[in-house]
Design a protein around this motif. Structure first.
Motif, short mmCIF file in Angstrom:
data_model
loop_
_atom_site.label_atom_id
_atom_site.label_comp_id
_atom_site.label_asym_id
_atom_site.label_seq_id
_atom_site.Cartn_x
_atom_site.Cartn_y
_atom_site.Cartn_z
N VAL A 1 45.96 50.61 78.31
CA VAL A 1 44.92 51.61 78.57
C VAL A 1 45.35 52.97 78.00
N GLY A 2 44.51 53.51 77.12
CA GLY A 2 44.83 54.77 76.48
C GLY A 2 45.59 54.61 75.18
N PHE A 3 45.94 53.37 74.84
CA PHE A 3 46.70 53.11 73.62
C PHE A 3 45.91 52.22 72.66
N THR A 4 45.58 51.01 73.09
CA THR A 4 44.73 50.13 72.29
C THR A 4 43.35 49.97 72.90
N LEU A 5 43.20 50.34 74.17
CA LEU A 5 41.91 50.40 74.85
C LEU A 5 41.66 51.84 75.25
N ASP A 6 40.38 52.25 75.27
CA ASP A 6 40.08 53.61 75.71
C ASP A 6 40.53 53.78 77.15
N GLY A 7 41.09 54.98 77.44
CA GLY A 7 41.75 55.21 78.71
C GLY A 7 40.90 55.90 79.76
N SER A 8 41.62 56.44 80.74
CA SER A 8 41.00 56.90 81.98
C SER A 8 40.61 58.36 82.01
N HIS A 9 40.91 59.11 80.97
CA HIS A 9 40.55 60.53 80.98
C HIS A 9 39.12 60.68 80.46
N ALA A 10 38.23 60.10 81.24
CA ALA A 10 36.82 60.01 80.89
C ALA A 10 36.02 59.80 82.16
N GLU A 11 34.71 59.93 82.04
CA GLU A 11 33.85 59.70 83.22
C GLU A 11 33.79 58.23 83.60
N TYR A 12 33.89 57.34 82.60
CA TYR A 12 33.81 55.91 82.86
C TYR A 12 34.91 55.17 82.08
N LEU A 13 35.32 54.04 82.63
CA LEU A 13 36.37 53.22 82.03
C LEU A 13 35.97 51.75 82.16
N ARG A 14 36.07 51.01 81.06
CA ARG A 14 35.79 49.58 81.11
C ARG A 14 37.11 48.81 81.09
N VAL A 15 37.26 47.86 82.02
CA VAL A 15 38.47 47.06 82.11
C VAL A 15 38.10 45.59 82.33
N PRO A 16 39.02 44.67 82.07
CA PRO A 16 38.76 43.26 82.41
C PRO A 16 38.59 43.12 83.93
N VAL A 17 37.78 42.17 84.34
CA VAL A 17 37.56 41.95 85.77
C VAL A 17 38.88 41.66 86.48
N GLY A 18 39.79 41.00 85.80
CA GLY A 18 41.09 40.70 86.38
C GLY A 18 41.93 41.93 86.65
N ALA A 19 41.54 43.07 86.10
CA ALA A 19 42.28 44.31 86.30
C ALA A 19 41.82 45.08 87.54
N LEU A 20 40.81 44.57 88.23
CA LEU A 20 40.30 45.27 89.40
C LEU A 20 41.22 45.03 90.60
N ALA A 21 41.70 46.12 91.19
CA ALA A 21 42.56 46.06 92.37
C ALA A 21 42.03 47.06 93.38
N ARG A 22 41.84 46.61 94.61
CA ARG A 22 41.29 47.49 95.64
C ARG A 22 42.25 48.63 95.96
N LYS A 23 41.71 49.82 95.97
CA LYS A 23 42.50 51.01 96.32
C LYS A 23 42.85 51.00 97.80
N PRO A 24 44.08 51.34 98.15
CA PRO A 24 44.41 51.47 99.58
C PRO A 24 43.50 52.49 100.25
N ALA A 25 42.87 52.12 101.35
CA ALA A 25 41.94 53.02 102.04
C ALA A 25 42.65 54.28 102.51
N ARG A 26 43.94 54.18 102.75
CA ARG A 26 44.69 55.31 103.27
C ARG A 26 44.83 56.43 102.24
#
Length: 335
Positions: free
Chosen positions: A87-112
């Protein structure tokens, strides 16, 4: 969408805010509305052309936290976090309003964790976990000397080591400040000096003359001689960086007589999906409050994204985050 983008290598001034098409999810991807994205030293090296494999033009940014807005129905509206060596090297990264990632890359954020806090975890804790747990196989009761313990990676390693039941010896120029990840975690602190023998002597003194079973060197180069000298018989030295010099001298007879192991760890080798697997393993520790990220100290909007990178280049204390949906904040915390 609006995003930071660079089409040539250089300093923070190569970054521009660009209007790009909104990413759209397909059968194997999801789109995340980025709520916060931290700026790492490796992001700065990336735009400078000091990292391998970057394809231009590119949206930079490795770490992120946000909300899934497109993709599998069961994921929409879910708060997620992530990082990745692609991310940010061969795929467009996170310093943007939106980011596209593989579904397998989805990880739930700790609620805390808030979005800002979650965006400051990725690189530091993933490389900390990779080096200490997966590569060095640090175990309970072992001594681990953490060089650079007052920094982001060092603080992450100290917390991971404590959770594993290891004894933490911190090495740095300054002791961990109150409120930082390693504060209250380090069992013994050793001030780093330019004399490797002095540092090693202190480490040996805190380990009954044995040395540390694991040395995690989050600095490298200028610290390598001291790190090797403080290593126990059959000890494991993990290196993730090289500061000051890319080459070092090793006393080979001493190295093999001690049956020491020199191990490299590189978070760039873990893509966004593989990194998500590590973050999922880390989540319970954050949910319990056992792990804490480096405090977020400086916040910027996309319009001042170059300023965020400049702040990291200046070595400001604490984490720097970009809030894509905010107005320029001039590096100051929102009231």
């Amino acid at each position: 969408m609006r995003a930071l983008r660079f089409d040539r290598f250089g300093g923070p001034d190569v970054l521009r805010v660009a209007e790009l098409p909104d990413p759209v999810a397909d059968g194997g991807t999801a789109v995340i509305a980025v709520r916060a994205a931290s700026v790492n030293p490796s992001d700065l090296k990336n735009i400078a052309g000091a990292m391998e494999g970057t394809v231009l033009p590119r949206v930079p940014g490795r770490d992120f936290a946000g909300v899934v807005v497109d993709g599998p129905p069961e994921w929409r509206g879910t708060e997620v976090w992530g990082t990745g060596g692609d991310v940010g090297f061969t795929l467009d990264g996170s310093h943007a309003e939106y980011l596209r990632v593989p579904v397998g890359a989805l990880a739930r954020k700790p609620a805390r964790l808030s979005f800002e806090e979650a965006s400051a975890v990725g690189v530091n804790f993933v490389i900390g976990w990779l080096g200490a747990v997966e590569i060095a196989q640090l175990g309970p009761g072992e001594n681990v000397a953490v060089f650079g313990v007052s920094g982001g990676v060092g603080g992450a390693v100290a917390q991971i080591a404590r959770a594993l039941g290891a004894r933490v010896l911190g090495v740095d120029r300054v002791a961990p400040a109150d409120g930082t990840p390693a504060a209250g975690i380090v069992d013994e602190f050793v001030p780093f000096t330019e004399d490797p023998a002095e540092v090693a002597e202190a480490l040996l003194g805190h380990t009954g003359g044995r040395g540390a079973e694991v040395v995690y060197d989050a600095v490298g180069g200028v610290t390598t001689a001291a790190a090797l000298a403080g290593l126990a018989q059959r000890g494991r030295l993990v290196v993730i960086s090289a500061v000051g010099t890319p080459t070092v001298e090793i006393n080979l007879p001493d190295f093999y007589h001690r049956e020491a192991r020199l191990l490299g760890a590189d978070s760039r080798k873990l893509d966004v999906t593989e990194s998500a697997e590590r973050l999922t393993r880390l989540t319970p520790y954050f949910e319990r409050g056992e792990f804490r990220p480096l405090p977020v100290a400086h916040r910027f909007g996309l319009d001042d994204g170059a300023g965020a990178y400049a702040a990291v280049a200046d070595g400001v204390p604490g984490r720097v985050v970009i809030l894509p949906d905010s107005q320029p904040l001039n590096g100051k915390a929102k009231s």
